[in-house]
Structures are given as C-alpha cells and as structure tokens.
Write a protein that holds these residues in place. Structure first.
Motif, PDB file in Angstrom:
ATOM      1  N   UNK A  68     -95.969   7.494   0.225  1.00 37.46           N
ATOM      2  CA  UNK A  68     -95.064   8.065   1.109  1.00 37.46           C
ATOM      3  C   UNK A  68     -94.253   7.205   1.785  1.00 37.46           C
ATOM      4  N   UNK A  69     -95.043   6.003   2.097  1.00 37.55           N
ATOM      5  CA  UNK A  69     -94.178   4.857   2.818  1.00 37.55           C
ATOM      6  C   UNK A  69     -93.922   3.572   1.821  1.00 37.55           C
ATOM      7  N   UNK A  70     -94.147   3.900   0.586  1.00 38.22           N
ATOM      8  CA  UNK A  70     -93.656   2.777  -0.474  1.00 38.22           C
ATOM      9  C   UNK A  70     -93.762   1.575   0.230  1.00 38.22           C
ATOM     10  N   UNK A  71     -95.123   1.168   0.727  1.00 34.92           N
ATOM     11  CA  UNK A  71     -95.632  -0.107   1.204  1.00 34.92           C
ATOM     12  C   UNK A  71     -96.003  -0.960  -0.140  1.00 34.92           C
ATOM     13  N   UNK A  72     -95.136  -2.155  -0.246  1.00 37.37           N
ATOM     14  CA  UNK A  72     -95.357  -2.862  -1.409  1.00 37.37           C
ATOM     15  C   UNK A  72     -96.470  -3.860  -1.563  1.00 37.37           C
ATOM     16  N   UNK A  73     -97.031  -4.214  -0.388  1.00 33.48           N
ATOM     17  CA  UNK A  73     -98.157  -5.242  -0.353  1.00 33.48           C
ATOM     18  C   UNK A  73     -99.500  -4.710   0.206  1.00 33.48           C
ATOM     19  N   UNK A  74    -100.320  -4.142  -0.675  1.00 32.47           N
ATOM     20  CA  UNK A  74    -101.473  -3.629  -0.305  1.00 32.47           C
ATOM     21  C   UNK A  74    -102.662  -4.328  -1.074  1.00 32.47           C
ATOM     22  N   UNK A  75    -103.529  -4.831  -0.523  1.00 32.49           N
ATOM     23  CA  UNK A  75    -104.461  -5.833  -1.014  1.00 32.49           C
ATOM     24  C   UNK A  75    -105.651  -5.209  -1.898  1.00 32.49           C
ATOM     25  N   UNK A  76    -106.213  -6.032  -2.689  1.00 38.10           N
ATOM     26  CA  UNK A  76    -107.252  -5.437  -3.664  1.00 38.10           C
ATOM     27  C   UNK A  76    -108.453  -6.136  -3.342  1.00 38.10           C
ATOM     28  N   UNK A  77    -109.636  -5.342  -3.173  1.00 33.57           N
ATOM     29  CA  UNK A  77    -110.761  -6.225  -3.172  1.00 33.57           C
ATOM     30  C   UNK A  77    -111.552  -6.561  -4.626  1.00 33.57           C
ATOM     31  N   UNK A  78    -111.545  -7.655  -4.861  1.00 31.79           N
ATOM     32  CA  UNK A  78    -111.880  -8.357  -6.298  1.00 31.79           C
ATOM     33  C   UNK A  78    -113.404  -8.418  -6.436  1.00 31.79           C
ATOM     34  N   UNK A  79    -114.152  -7.915  -5.694  1.00 34.59           N
ATOM     35  CA  UNK A  79    -115.588  -7.884  -6.038  1.00 34.59           C
ATOM     36  C   UNK A  79    -116.403  -8.911  -5.133  1.00 34.59           C
ATOM     37  N   UNK A  80    -117.700  -9.278  -5.558  1.00 36.68           N
ATOM     38  CA  UNK A  80    -118.356 -10.279  -4.906  1.00 36.68           C
ATOM     39  C   UNK A  80    -117.734 -11.754  -4.827  1.00 36.68           C
ATOM     40  N   UNK A  81    -117.901 -12.443  -3.999  1.00 37.86           N
ATOM     41  CA  UNK A  81    -117.281 -13.891  -3.949  1.00 37.86           C
ATOM     42  C   UNK A  81    -117.726 -14.615  -5.168  1.00 37.86           C
ATOM     43  N   UNK A  82    -118.850 -14.493  -5.705  1.00 34.15           N
ATOM     44  CA  UNK A  82    -119.403 -15.302  -6.717  1.00 34.15           C
ATOM     45  C   UNK A  82    -118.947 -14.516  -8.226  1.00 34.15           C
ATOM     46  N   UNK A  83    -117.995 -13.578  -7.973  1.00 37.12           N
ATOM     47  CA  UNK A  83    -117.588 -12.757  -9.116  1.00 37.12           C
ATOM     48  C   UNK A  83    -116.147 -12.393  -9.003  1.00 37.12           C
ATOM     49  N   UNK A  84    -115.353 -13.208  -8.314  1.00 41.84           N
ATOM     50  CA  UNK A  84    -114.214 -12.836  -8.161  1.00 41.84           C
ATOM     51  C   UNK A  84    -112.932 -12.888  -9.230  1.00 41.84           C
ATOM     52  N   UNK A  85    -112.364 -11.933  -9.557  1.00 41.16           N
ATOM     53  CA  UNK A  85    -111.467 -11.485 -10.644  1.00 41.16           C
ATOM     54  C   UNK A  85    -110.044 -11.931  -9.986  1.00 41.16           C
ATOM     55  N   UNK A  86    -109.483 -12.879 -10.762  1.00 38.28           N
ATOM     56  CA  UNK A  86    -108.146 -13.544 -10.262  1.00 38.28           C
ATOM     57  C   UNK A  86    -107.149 -12.311 -10.055  1.00 38.28           C
ATOM     58  N   UNK A  87    -106.812 -11.460 -10.972  1.00 35.99           N
ATOM     59  CA  UNK A  87    -105.636 -10.619 -11.435  1.00 35.99           C
ATOM     60  C   UNK A  87    -106.004  -9.203 -11.411  1.00 35.99           C
ATOM     61  N   UNK A  88    -107.502  -8.832 -11.798  1.00 36.88           N
ATOM     62  CA  UNK A  88    -107.517  -7.545 -11.547  1.00 36.88           C
ATOM     63  C   UNK A  88    -108.604  -7.109 -10.634  1.00 36.88           C
ATOM     64  N   UNK A  89    -107.901  -6.437  -9.541  1.00 36.81           N
ATOM     65  CA  UNK A  89    -108.744  -6.099  -8.441  1.00 36.81           C
ATOM     66  C   UNK A  89    -109.629  -5.015  -8.787  1.00 36.81           C
ATOM     67  N   UNK A  90    -110.839  -4.990  -8.314  1.00 35.72           N
ATOM     68  CA  UNK A  90    -111.671  -3.700  -8.472  1.00 35.72           C
ATOM     69  C   UNK A  90    -111.138  -2.432  -7.843  1.00 35.72           C
TER      70      UNK A  90
END
Length: 570
Positions: free
Chosen positions: A416-438
């Motif tokens: 509805x608001x076309x907000x362009x910058x929504x963060x993604x949670x990338x998992x536990x800190x010891x298994x961070x996925x650099x480009x594919x948020x969970x």
C-alpha cells in the motif's frame, strides 16, 4: 508592568515559613522552589492551565512552595476555590499549620479569615482535606488543587474524584499539582508511579518535574576530604554524577542512620534519577547504576507530527503529536527503525505501537514513536518516519502472538505504501545468510529474544549506544525476570524497549560501514607511488565519497542539504 509570575514571586517571598533551625523568616526560594516556579511561569503569565507532577527527594520544600502559591492565588484572583489533599490526618495538620502561618504571620491576616480547615480571602477560599474518602470532594467546583504524597494514598479513586472538580475547558485557567516521593511500583505506590509514567510518555497535560537529591546544596557533609575506602558503587556515582566527597560522605551517613543501611531505600527517598526512585519486585535486567551514565543525555525532544506536502515529508511541532525527535535527519547518514506493532487499544492494560530510530553508524537514538495505532495506521506512520530519515531501513516485529498483526504490517508497508527498504532477518548470528533473508522483519521467540537482550546488554555495558528518551530509559530499568520466571516488563510496558532492541538487531545484521573504504582511499599515497592511473583512481574515489556523503558527483551543497530543509527548519 511586571509579569504575573514576578508578582506572585514577590508576594510569596514575603510570607513567613519555619526553617530547620526553628526560625520564622520570609520564604526565600531554594533551588527546588526556584526550579518549579520557573517551570510554571510561562503558563502563569499566559493564563494557561498549569499541570505538574513532581517526583522529589525528601525535604526540598515542595509543600511549602505549593501552599504558598495557592495562598497567593486566592489573594490575587477573586472567586478562586483551592483545595489541598494529604494522604493522612497528621500530614494534613502539618500542612494546615503551614498555611495558617502564611496568613497569621503576615499582613494577609487583615483580609484572611480562618475557620476550621478553611481560609477565606474575600470571595476566594482554600481548604484542606484528607484522601481517606474518595467522595469527600465530589460536587466541588475547584480552581486549583494540590495532591500531596500521592504514592501513599490508600484509595486511588480519591484522586479521580478531585481532578473531576477542575475546569475541563482548555482556555480556563486552573492549577493542579501532584507531588510525592516514590513508594514502589505496586500496591499504594502504583497510582503515583502510573501517573508519573503517563507524564513521562507525554500522555495528558501533566508535565513531569524530577528533583534529584545531589543537585541541592544542603545534601552534603562539611567534611569534603577524599574517602580512603570508597566502594565500587560510590566510585561509579562519583564518576557519572560528579558527586563531591562531601556528598558521598552525606550519602553514607543517611543510608546508615535513616535508611536501615539499605541503598535501595536511600534511592527511593533520595533518588538521583527517576528510575532509581521506584523499588520493584522481581530481578531487573539493568540496575540503576548500569543506566546512570545515560542521565546527562536525557532530553524531552521535540514532539510533533509528520505530514506529506508536495511529495516531501515535513515535521511540524504539535503537543499532541505521535513523534518525538531528538536529532533531525542528516544528509549521508543511514538509519534503522525498529518497530513493535500492537492492536491499537488506548488503555493502560495494552501496549502501544512503538518505533525507535537509531543512527546506523553511531547507534544514537534520534527519534521515537508511540501511539495506540492499529497495523494499517502504524504502517502509514512508519512509512512517513522512514522517508523522513533518508529512506531508513525498517525492521518491524512480525510476531503476532500479542495481537499486533506484525505480518499485516509488512503487507501494508510493501503493497500500500510502496516502502522500498524493509529489513530482513537472516537467521541466528552464527548462521547469517548474506543475501537471502529468512523472512521480512524480526520475529521475537524463545530463540531470538535472548540474542536481542544480549545485544542490548552489550551496548549498555560498553556505553556505545546513546539514548535520549526518558520513557525508553524507564522501560529499560523496569525490564527483567519476574518471580514467575518470565522475562518482560516488571511494571508497565516494554513496547519502546522491544522496538529499540529490534532496531539494534536490524542494524547489526544489515549494516555495512561505507566510510571505512573512503578513509582508506583518502590515506592511500598516490603521489608518492607515481601511478599512471592516478587520476582515474581519484575520480573513482571522488564518486564513492560523494555517495557516502549522500550526494552524486557534481551535486551542489544546496542540493545535498535539501532533505533537511524539506523536513523542516530543524
């Protein structure tokens, strides 16, 4: 012609008071009395309603000042009805003796008539009552009231009954003072604590005034020699509050002689910060000492609203606004917004939708939002807030177990608001996925909540995250493990705290510092190396530095500063 506040002060400083040395002398405002008089002066001069709630240390002369002010109010304004309500009969008698002295020991005795617990000045009256009966004041038409030591009132409905007697019209002058030392967060002390929290959060018209013990010269020892056996908590107090050796010696004596050798009881009777004043059950996660270093940075900020005009977001100051701004957006700065959505109920039993804006580089809190907004309205407000702060990274809570509808919030923001910058949670800190948020946003659960709490502990202990909000600081102080084992707010709510914690997690998982590369480029010795492609590298570095500073190559300084100018003349 003198202002009304000046006239009141001249009269008040001629009325007699009893000093600790058992002398009757004209009142001369001490530091606490001067502070509260300066606080009300703008409202008094403008004829606006005066509403103040005062959290104080012991024996600062607040009751003396307030009774003096109400006495002068009855003298200077006809048809004034004032009432003073104390928590018990004996304090009521002490206040009454003080009020009688103002009249009997001054020229006011020529125009004042004392009958029972009532003083009459021509067409105005001031009377005293005890808070024991909630219906004692019903039917009164009051101009002013003083509710004394509210934290010790046995019946919370008494205050409700009294405040109903004041004028409801915003353009009619009236006065209300609620003052007390603290008495915990539950049972008798809960009423005052909840009223204090509301004032700190900006709800209603009462303005909070806090009077810490260490800012008043009478609370010190004449012996100002250094302590040879200073304890760790005293060393921290000396460092963070700038206490003198005399103040530390006075504190030691009062703890032993008057507070049963219990520092927590001293903090309740003589608080250095509002968070220290309220004793709580359970085990707080942050002690008052952990948060003490933040006290000098606390500010009220600027409350207002965000509006969209000509495709730009602008800030307008508004006392009823949902946003509090501590620092305006700066060109080239990146921001993250942690958001915790609620159901939209506007009552004390429900949390509110909350958001905290944090500078990605400095971890400084720059803005805050709290309102009873359901997800569809919260999404609109978040989109405006994010756009105002340089298209900030939005990191909303998506867990809907509390009824907040977090995932619906994501849908509103995206579709509805076309907000362009929504963060993604990338998992536990010891298994961070650099480009594919969970997933979009953040989900608080049994696995992720300890990570967030640990991050909050880290930045507080390292003193690397600066806070300005009194409301957020209060929620940090009241967050901990309950007797049942649950980790949550020990009293009140934790919506601002959760939003801040989410912002920290969003920042640490999504922020890549850009300035470090620019600094390396600036330090590289191109001239000494005589590289043939030196000019090309400099051009490339210039472009990179321009992007870091928030402007493209060739952009003028005026264009670079335009976002701030558009947001408002901050």
């Amino acid at each position: 012609m003198p202002l009304p506040s000046q006239v009141y002060r001249r009269l008040m400083e001629r009325l007699p008071v009893r000093t600790p040395r058992r002398q009757i002398v004209p009142m001369r405002f001490n530091q606490a009395q001067d502070h509260i008089h300066r606080s009300i002066a703008p409202d008094l001069d403008a004829g606006r309603p005066i509403r103040r709630i005062v959290l104080k240390a012991r024996r600062l002369g607040m009751s003396s000042w307030i009774e003096n002010f109400l006495t002068c109010l009855c003298v200077l304004q006809d048809h004034t009805q004032a009432m003073v309500v104390a928590h018990e009969a004996k304090p009521t008698e002490r206040i009454w003796d003080m009020s009688k002295r103002f009249v009997e020991g001054s020229p006011l005795r020529a125009i004042g008539t004392i009958t029972g617990h009532e003083i009459a000045f021509r067409h105005s009256t001031m009377e005293l009552a005890t808070a024991g009966s909630p219906n004692a004041t019903r039917g009164h038409d009051l101009t002013a009231c003083h509710l004394s030591e509210v934290a010790f009132w046995k019946d919370a409905t008494a205050m409700l009954a009294i405040l109903q007697c004041l004028p409801r019209e915003e353009d009619v002058f009236s006065v209300a003072f609620i003052e007390s030392t603290a008495n915990g967060m539950v049972e008798d002390g809960e009423l005052f604590y909840q009223e204090w929290l509301k004032a700190v959060q900006g709800d209603g018209s009462f303005v909070p005034i806090f009077l810490p013990w260490h800012t008043f010269p009478q609370y010190t020892s004449a012996n100002n020699t250094p302590l040879s056996d200073m304890e760790s908590d005293e060393a921290q107090l000396r460092k963070d509050l700038g206490l003198t050796w005399g103040q530390l010696r006075w504190r030691r004596r009062v703890i032993v002689d008057e507070c049963q050798d219990d520092p927590e009881k001293f903090n309740q009777e003589y608080p250095a910060t509002p968070e220290m004043a309220f004793i709580m059950s359970g085990t707080p996660y942050f002690s008052a000492r952990d948060l003490l270093w933040l006290e000098p940075w606390v500010s009220r900020g600027r409350r207002g609203k965000l509006v969209e005009e000509r495709e730009r977001v602008r800030f307008k100051e508004d006392s009823e606004g949902r946003y509090v701004v501590f620092k305006p957006p700066e060109p080239g700065h990146e921001y993250v917004i942690g958001a915790d959505s609620a159901m939209g109920h506007d009552d004390a039993s429900h949390s509110r939708s909350a958001a905290e804006v944090v500078d990605m580089d400095t971890l400084e809190q720059v803005a805050e939002y709290e309102a009873p907004a359901p997800p569809h309205l919260f999404a609109r407000d978040l989109a405006l807030l994010g756009r105002a702060y340089n298209e900030a990274l939005l990191f909303p809570e998506v867990q809907s177990s509390g009824g907040g509808g977090g995932r619906e919030l994501i849908v509103y923001l995206r579709d509805q608001y076309n907000y362009p910058s929504i963060g993604g949670w990338k998992g536990a800190n010891d298994r961070i996925r650099a480009y594919n948020p969970v997933l979009y946003g953040w989900e608080t659960n049994s696995r992720t909540k300890p990570q967030m709490i640990a991050r909050m502990r880290e930045v507080i202990d390292e003193r690397s995250a600066l806070l300005h909000s009194r409301a957020l600081l209060t929620q940090l102080r009241t967050f901990g493990e309950k007797d049942s084992g649950a980790i949550e707010a020990l009293s009140g709510h934790d919506d601002l705290l959760m939003a801040w914690g989410i912002a920290l997690m969003g920042r640490f998982q999504n922020h890549v510092p850009q300035t470090s590369h620019a600094q390396i480029a600036l330090q590289f010795p191109f001239d000494a190396l005589h590289l043939s492609h030196q000019e090309e590298i400099h051009d490339r570095d210039a472009a990179m530095l321009s992007r870091v500073m928030g402007a493209s190559v060739g952009t003028s300084a005026e264009q670079t500063l335009q976002p701030v100018l558009d947001f408002m003349s901050w």
